[in-house]
Design a protein around this motif. Structure first.
Motif, mmCIF file in Angstrom:
data_model
loop_
_atom_site.group_PDB
_atom_site.id
_atom_site.type_symbol
_atom_site.label_atom_id
_atom_site.label_comp_id
_atom_site.label_asym_id
_atom_site.label_seq_id
_atom_site.Cartn_x
_atom_site.Cartn_y
_atom_site.Cartn_z
ATOM 1 N N ILE A 184 26.713 5.889 15.355
ATOM 2 C CA ILE A 184 27.292 5.791 16.593
ATOM 3 C C ILE A 184 28.723 4.652 16.675
ATOM 4 C CG2 ILE A 184 27.959 5.744 19.345
ATOM 5 C CD1 ILE A 184 26.428 8.176 18.154
ATOM 6 N N GLU A 185 29.847 5.053 16.827
ATOM 7 C CA GLU A 185 31.036 4.253 17.183
ATOM 8 C C GLU A 185 31.376 4.538 18.711
ATOM 9 O OE1 GLU A 185 33.281 3.572 13.070
ATOM 10 O OE2 GLU A 185 34.308 5.231 14.404
ATOM 11 N N SER A 186 31.446 3.557 19.562
ATOM 12 C CA SER A 186 31.813 3.883 20.689
ATOM 13 C C SER A 186 33.280 3.584 20.924
ATOM 14 C CB SER A 186 31.233 2.442 21.724
ATOM 15 O OG SER A 186 29.767 2.299 21.432
ATOM 16 N N TRP A 187 34.019 4.598 21.607
ATOM 17 C CA TRP A 187 35.230 4.369 21.905
ATOM 18 C C TRP A 187 35.293 4.110 23.484
ATOM 19 C CZ3 TRP A 187 37.494 7.721 25.517
ATOM 20 C CH2 TRP A 187 37.491 9.196 25.428
ATOM 21 N N GLY A 188 36.504 3.535 23.885
ATOM 22 C CA GLY A 188 36.511 3.305 25.245
ATOM 23 C C GLY A 188 35.313 2.345 25.852
ATOM 24 N N PRO A 189 34.758 1.478 25.025
ATOM 25 C CA PRO A 189 33.721 0.629 25.170
ATOM 26 C C PRO A 189 33.394 -0.055 26.302
ATOM 27 C CG PRO A 189 34.926 -0.521 23.673
ATOM 28 C CD PRO A 189 35.500 0.754 23.854
ATOM 29 N N LEU A 190 34.581 -0.473 27.181
ATOM 30 C CA LEU A 190 34.672 -1.189 28.497
ATOM 31 C C LEU A 190 34.917 -0.133 29.681
ATOM 32 C CD1 LEU A 190 36.714 -4.340 27.161
ATOM 33 C CD2 LEU A 190 33.963 -3.915 27.281
ATOM 34 N N GLY A 191 34.801 1.123 29.298
ATOM 35 C CA GLY A 191 35.231 1.832 30.406
ATOM 36 C C GLY A 191 36.551 2.227 30.935
ATOM 37 N N GLN A 192 37.311 1.678 30.013
ATOM 38 C CA GLN A 192 38.972 2.207 29.880
ATOM 39 C C GLN A 192 39.399 1.392 31.304
ATOM 40 O OE1 GLN A 192 39.415 6.147 29.075
ATOM 41 N NE2 GLN A 192 40.219 5.551 26.968
ATOM 42 N N GLY A 193 38.831 0.485 31.997
ATOM 43 C CA GLY A 193 39.361 0.118 33.361
ATOM 44 C C GLY A 193 39.163 1.099 34.439
ATOM 45 N N LYS A 194 38.535 2.039 34.035
ATOM 46 C CA LYS A 194 38.533 3.317 35.261
ATOM 47 C C LYS A 194 37.326 3.402 36.075
ATOM 48 C CE LYS A 194 41.046 6.402 32.217
ATOM 49 N NZ LYS A 194 41.127 7.672 31.342
ATOM 50 N N TYR A 195 36.242 2.308 36.070
ATOM 51 C CA TYR A 195 35.523 1.995 37.196
ATOM 52 C C TYR A 195 35.068 0.558 37.129
ATOM 53 C CZ TYR A 195 31.585 2.156 33.500
ATOM 54 O OH TYR A 195 30.877 2.017 32.065
ATOM 55 N N ASP A 196 34.545 -0.050 38.033
ATOM 56 C CA ASP A 196 34.362 -1.557 38.309
ATOM 57 C C ASP A 196 33.150 -1.758 37.422
ATOM 58 O OD1 ASP A 196 34.513 -4.160 38.924
ATOM 59 O OD2 ASP A 196 33.497 -3.812 40.817
ATOM 60 N N LEU A 197 33.267 -1.602 36.189
ATOM 61 C CA LEU A 197 32.268 -2.110 35.378
ATOM 62 C C LEU A 197 31.835 -3.403 35.328
ATOM 63 C CD1 LEU A 197 30.230 -1.563 33.090
ATOM 64 C CD2 LEU A 197 31.980 -1.677 31.415
ATOM 65 N N PHE A 198 32.815 -4.650 35.301
ATOM 66 C CA PHE A 198 32.702 -5.713 35.332
ATOM 67 C C PHE A 198 32.084 -6.374 36.638
ATOM 68 C CE2 PHE A 198 36.318 -6.086 31.894
ATOM 69 C CZ PHE A 198 35.316 -5.528 31.182
ATOM 70 N N GLY A 199 32.203 -5.391 37.705
ATOM 71 C CA GLY A 199 31.550 -5.931 39.075
ATOM 72 C C GLY A 199 30.208 -5.463 39.213
ATOM 73 N N GLU A 200 29.480 -4.865 38.495
ATOM 74 C CA GLU A 200 28.137 -4.557 38.559
ATOM 75 C C GLU A 200 27.508 -5.775 38.264
ATOM 76 O OE1 GLU A 200 26.917 -1.613 39.141
ATOM 77 O OE2 GLU A 200 28.536 -0.261 38.849
ATOM 78 N N ARG A 201 26.342 -5.808 39.009
ATOM 79 C CA ARG A 201 25.606 -7.002 39.080
ATOM 80 C C ARG A 201 24.657 -7.289 37.668
ATOM 81 N NH1 ARG A 201 20.339 -7.733 39.160
ATOM 82 N NH2 ARG A 201 19.431 -9.707 40.113
ATOM 83 N N ALA A 202 24.400 -6.251 37.253
ATOM 84 C CA ALA A 202 23.726 -6.341 35.732
ATOM 85 C C ALA A 202 24.730 -6.949 34.730
ATOM 86 C CB ALA A 202 23.309 -5.015 35.191
#
Length: 278
Positions: A184-202
């Protein structure tokens, strides 16, 4: 720092971390790729539809890096899947890149409404056998498409490049890949900034624990999961940050917490659906 590699079913090795040029304007591609190569990247992922293969090729040739130290991927667009068009398309891509072969050639989307993805895969096999691509794979293919092309040709794609990030992990496709010896190759691996991934507690807690940025934690999560990943940035400082992920690993518990961010109902998708883009 040496990037770990994964051996594909073709027998060739692919660097697990690469640099993607999706949406990099043609006029900026040469500069961006040159900066990525300077930062240490040796795996570059482009596509015919991106319109920046010439810039990628220019950066490669001006870098002076030996060809056998580079891993270059490009892709076949949807309107070139019928008849002998894939063979013409790879010749055109190679000319723009200034290369004799690519390391990986992908069918960009199945485009099922067009009805040519099986023919495209058959021609990809011929392209590989002719030495124009060392490995061949697909992108955005669902299990129904994968099953059909393997049934028709007996050839398993070396990779499936799919949208994959913590909120959308496509477990059915990752399980298929594991069963068939694909990767598997992941595209959009950081969610393309379309949701607050970096704000998730985990993510944020793991970043604090390891003294890393949230982006570095998510890239490390992809690597620890065994995925091939290529985050995109045109900013040299961000390229360097994204590359600085080999001096730590996530714990099993941290990986599990990030795994749990996927709602499993398909609502995490932020890109196009493979059944709808033709």
């Amino acid at each position: 720092m040496s990037v770990p590699t994964i051996t594909l079913n073709s027998g060739h090795d692919i660097p697990q971390l690469g640099f993607g040029v999706f949406k990099v304007p043609p006029a900026e591609a040469e500069t961006a790729v040159a900066a990525a190569l300077e930062a240490g990247y040796r795996h570059i992922d482009t596509a015919a539809i991106y319109g920046n293969e010439e810039g990628v090729g220019a950066a490669i040739h001006k870098s002076g890096i030996p060809r056998d130290e580079l891993f270059i991927t490009t892709k076949l667009w949807n309107d070139r899947q019928a008849g002998e068009a894939p063979k013409i398309a790879i010749a055109e891509s190679l000319e723009r890149l200034g290369l004799d072969y690519v390391d990986l050639y992908l069918t960009h989307w199945p485009a099922p409404a067009n009805g040519h993805y099986v023919n495209a895969w058959q021609k990809m096999v011929e392209i590989r056998d002719a030495g124009l691509a060392r490995s061949i794979g697909v992108s955005n293919h669902l299990v129904e498409h994968l099953d059909r092309i393997v049934e028709e040709t007996g050839v398993v794609p070396a990779v499936n490049q799919i949208e994959l990030h913590p909120a959308y992990q496509q477990r059915e496709l990752t399980e298929w890949a594991a069963e068939y010896g694909s990767h598997i190759e992941s595209w959009g691996p950081l969610g393309q900034g379309k949701y607050d991934l970096f704000g998730e507690r985990a993510v944020s807690e793991a970043a604090k624990t390891h003294g890393k940025t949230p982006a570095q934690v998510v890239i490390r999560w992809h690597l620890d999961k065994g995925f091939i990943v290529f985050p995109k940035s045109v900013r040299p400082e961000r390229m360097i940050e994204n590359f600085d992920v080999f001096d730590f690993s996530l714990t099993d518990a941290e990986v599990a917490e990030i795994d749990a961010l996927d709602p499993l109902d398909g609502s995490g998708r932020v890109g196009a659906h493979p059944l709808e883009l033709n």
